[in-house]
Write an enzyme that holds these catalytic residues in place. Structure first.
Site, short mmCIF file in Angstrom:
data_model
loop_
_atom_site.label_atom_id
_atom_site.label_comp_id
_atom_site.label_asym_id
_atom_site.label_seq_id
_atom_site.Cartn_x
_atom_site.Cartn_y
_atom_site.Cartn_z
N ARG A 103 -9.84 1.25 -23.92
CA ARG A 103 -10.18 1.04 -25.01
C ARG A 103 -11.84 0.56 -25.48
O ARG A 103 -12.12 0.78 -26.47
CB ARG A 103 -9.29 -0.19 -25.87
N LYS A 132 3.08 1.65 -10.30
CA LYS A 132 4.39 0.64 -10.23
C LYS A 132 3.75 -0.67 -10.79
O LYS A 132 2.63 -0.81 -10.96
CB LYS A 132 4.70 0.18 -8.73
N ASP A 158 3.38 4.86 -4.90
CA ASP A 158 3.73 3.58 -4.05
C ASP A 158 2.73 3.57 -2.96
O ASP A 158 2.94 4.54 -2.16
CB ASP A 158 5.01 3.50 -3.74
N HIS A 159 1.67 2.92 -3.01
CA HIS A 159 0.59 2.96 -2.20
C HIS A 159 0.92 2.87 -0.87
O HIS A 159 0.27 3.44 -0.06
CB HIS A 159 -0.64 2.50 -2.65
N LYS A 218 -0.32 5.11 3.30
CA LYS A 218 -0.87 4.43 4.30
C LYS A 218 -0.42 5.09 5.60
O LYS A 218 0.72 5.62 5.85
CB LYS A 218 -0.23 2.87 4.58
N GLU A 274 -0.29 -11.57 2.93
CA GLU A 274 -1.70 -11.44 2.46
C GLU A 274 -2.11 -12.94 2.24
O GLU A 274 -1.43 -13.92 2.07
CB GLU A 274 -1.68 -10.97 0.73
N ASP A 329 7.06 -7.42 -7.16
CA ASP A 329 5.61 -6.96 -7.05
C ASP A 329 5.48 -6.11 -5.63
O ASP A 329 4.90 -5.24 -5.58
CB ASP A 329 4.70 -8.13 -6.94
N HIS A 388 7.27 -1.60 -2.38
CA HIS A 388 6.63 -1.29 -0.75
C HIS A 388 7.59 -1.38 0.10
O HIS A 388 7.91 -0.59 1.11
CB HIS A 388 5.44 -2.10 -0.86
N LYS A 416 1.74 -14.30 -0.83
CA LYS A 416 0.49 -14.37 -1.08
C LYS A 416 0.08 -15.93 -0.53
O LYS A 416 0.89 -16.43 -0.17
CB LYS A 416 0.08 -14.61 -2.47
N LYS A 457 -3.50 -11.89 6.86
CA LYS A 457 -3.46 -10.35 6.29
C LYS A 457 -2.93 -9.84 7.25
O LYS A 457 -3.16 -9.48 8.33
CB LYS A 457 -4.61 -9.99 5.76
C1 BG6 Z 1 0.00 -4.20 -4.88
C2 BG6 Z 1 0.55 -5.49 -5.39
O1 BG6 Z 1 1.08 -3.26 -5.12
O2 BG6 Z 1 0.04 -4.34 -3.37
C3 BG6 Z 1 -0.51 -6.57 -5.04
O3 BG6 Z 1 0.60 -5.62 -6.74
C4 BG6 Z 1 -0.75 -6.62 -3.61
O4 BG6 Z 1 -0.05 -7.78 -5.46
C5 BG6 Z 1 -0.99 -5.12 -3.15
O5 BG6 Z 1 -1.93 -7.68 -3.30
C6 BG6 Z 1 -0.95 -5.28 -1.53
O6 BG6 Z 1 -1.44 -4.07 -1.09
P1 BG6 Z 1 -2.10 -3.79 0.29
O7 BG6 Z 1 -2.50 -2.34 0.40
O8 BG6 Z 1 -3.59 -4.66 0.24
O9 BG6 Z 1 -1.15 -4.45 1.50
#
Ligand code: BG6
Length: 493
Positions: A50, A151, A180-181, A185, A219, A238, A243, A343, A348
């Site tokens: 926007r 997502k 779904d990233h 990986k 994380e 989330d 994931h 979180k 991590k």
């Molecule tokens: C996202 C979540 O899909 O994945 C986030 O919405 C999270 O909250 C993130 O931090 C984690 O991704 P990665 O690749 O850092 O493990």
């Protein structure tokens, strides 16, 4: 980097083009692919949002994002400038019918109907249907168009179905890429290779040899300015619904008949459908949920979740979840799969731990530890097998000592590990859906998650506080200890 075949010329249109995901992940990922020669120069990346920005202003933002999120050794001025030449901007509210759609049309021009067009929806999922309807009404969906859905798709089964219905009215299922990233990986993809190219693992991959499995995505960050979204979502929606359940599917699925996308997705779906339901009444037995309180990460004191949300805010949203899943199949009878994500945790770390059964009998004076296979998703992607060996210290008896067979992929292959989005964004252009989620998978995952959400809503399991910088609340430890199991970090002690 070896020469990679370029994809066909494309237009990538990102709705939510000024957002955090675009700046932090999408533009850097496309930059890397461009730099490796995979993106033809006449492709275009068109941000839409926007904000009334000029193209030059948007290019400046893109440049700043690259500066921040791409390692300096991969940034050179000439390549960045050529990449920015592909970047365009249209100020547009994708959810509104009377927004500036003509500007987008003009930018496409006549010539581009034959080129691949990717609509990437990085907005609130509530807008997906509306955006697709507007694209359709404006006649912007060509035979070569695909849509990518970020997502979370919905907040429960009903809302997910509604979103999928509304998108499905305008795009056929094979042109809908639900991202779904985690599936992008490297180590997650590597699960397929490890499991199905190495009989040594696959022969042991069942309740005959495996005691239990843990899948963790921990994380150290908090909600990082995403409080408004996160507070409506929570860790279960989330991270687990998408994931971690996807990773679980790849760990637990039967061998697919081929690497064809639907062959793999059919096997994943079978796992989701075989998950033993956790009823709302049973959430206290099978789940643990927590919310971070003040604590210390490294040498830094960090505030609580409520402090992160802002003064005077109360919330019962979980920032941590651990749960015990069971898969009702012959292969997995009585093997718990413990999933957890949180979180503000101690480290991590995303990993899969396969805990094998103990030796039935020991001829040694000290009992061997059960074998353990650790698949590290991040950081330091790799695989480690924990074995017992002879203790080399001179003693008068043959005693055992633990040792690790450890492969760190980045070192072993001497290659930069690409970010998950790099692979996925170009898979959409290639039209390869193997690493994307089919509609029935989304539905099956929500069907399993919904009763847990319901049980929590009815407060049938406590929301426990945990200090930031720890491994979560006590309830998570109890979840395993009742079966005599331990979380990975407790085994290391
Ligand atoms: C996202 C979540 O899909 O994945 C986030 O919405 C999270 O909250 C993130 O931090 C984690 O991704 P990665 O690749 O850092 O493990």
């Amino acid at each position: 980097m070896a020469h990679l075949p370029p994809v066909d010329t494309f237009d990538y249109i990102v709705f939510g083009g000024t957002g955090d995901l675009t700046m932090r992940k999408l533009l850097p990922a496309l930059y890397h692919r461009y730099r490796d020669g995979q993106i033809p120069e006449d492709s275009r990346i068109i941000g839409t949002a926007r904000s009334p920005l000029s193209r030059a202003e948007y290019q400046q933002r893109a440049q700043a994002a690259l500066g921040e999120h791409v390692k300096p050794d991969a940034l050179d001025d000439a390549t960045v400038q050529r990449f920015l030449n592909m970047v365009y901007y249209v100020s547009l509210n994708g959810a509104e019918a009377d927004s500036d759609w003509p500007a987008l049309k003009t930018l496409f021009g006549d010539a581009s109907t034959s080129r691949i067009r990717v609509y990437y929806l990085a907005t609130s999922p509530a807008l997906y249907g509306q955006i697709c309807e507007n694209l359709s009404r404006e006649d912007l969906i060509t035979a070569q168009s695909r849509v990518v859905l970020e997502k979370p798709i919905g907040t429960d089964l009903a809302s997910a179905e509604a979103i999928n219905d509304s998108v499905g009215r305008h795009f056929p299922e094979n042109h809908i890429f639900r991202i779904d990233h985690y599936l992008g990986k490297e180590t997650v993809q590597n699960l397929i290779a490890l499991r199905f190219a190495n009989p040594v693992f696959e022969r042991l991959w069942s309740c005959d040899a495996i005691d239990y499995v843990q899948i963790t995505a921990a994380e150290t960050v908090g909600v990082e300015g995403r409080g408004a979204y996160y507070d409506r979502s929570g860790a279960l929606r989330d991270m687990i619904q998408n994931h971690l359940l996807q990773v679980l599917c790849l760990v637990a699925m039967d061998p697919p008949v081929s690497l064809e996308a639907d062959a793999v997705r059919n096997e994943k779906l079978k796992v989701l459908r075989a998950l033993k339901p956790i009823s709302a009444d049973d959430v206290a037995i099978y789940t643990s949920r927590g919310q971070y309180a003040r604590g210390t990460i490294g040498d830094k004191t960090v505030g609580s979740y409520l402090e992160d949300l802002g003064e005077g805010v109360t919330s019962e949203t979980e920032t941590f979840v651990a749960l015990k899943a069971e898969i009702l199949t012959w292969r997995w009878g009585n093997v718990p799969f413990y999933l957890r994500s949180g979180k503000r945790m101690a480290e991590k770390c995303s990993e899969i731990v396969i805990q094998f059964k103990s030796a039935p009998w020991s001829i040694f004076s000290n009992r061997p530890e059960p074998n353990r296979l650790i698949i590290r998703i991040q950081p330091d992607e790799g695989v480690m097998l924990c074995v017992s060996t002879k203790d080399p210290t001179p003693t008068d008896s043959l005693t055992l000592r633990d040792a690790d067979i450890n492969v760190e992929f980045e070192k072993a292959f001497n290659i930069r590990y690409p970010d998950a989005y790099e692979r996925l964004l170009l898979d959409v252009v290639r039209g390869d859906p193997i690493l994307f989620i089919r509609r029935d998978e989304v539905a099956a995952a929500w069907r399993w998650i919904d009763p847990i959400l319901q049980g929590w809503k009815e407060r049938k399991a406590p929301l426990e506080p945990y200090a930031a910088g720890t491994w979560g609340p006590e309830g998570a430890r109890n979840l395993l200890s009742q079966s005599g199991h331990l979380w990975h970090e407790d085994m290391k002690k």
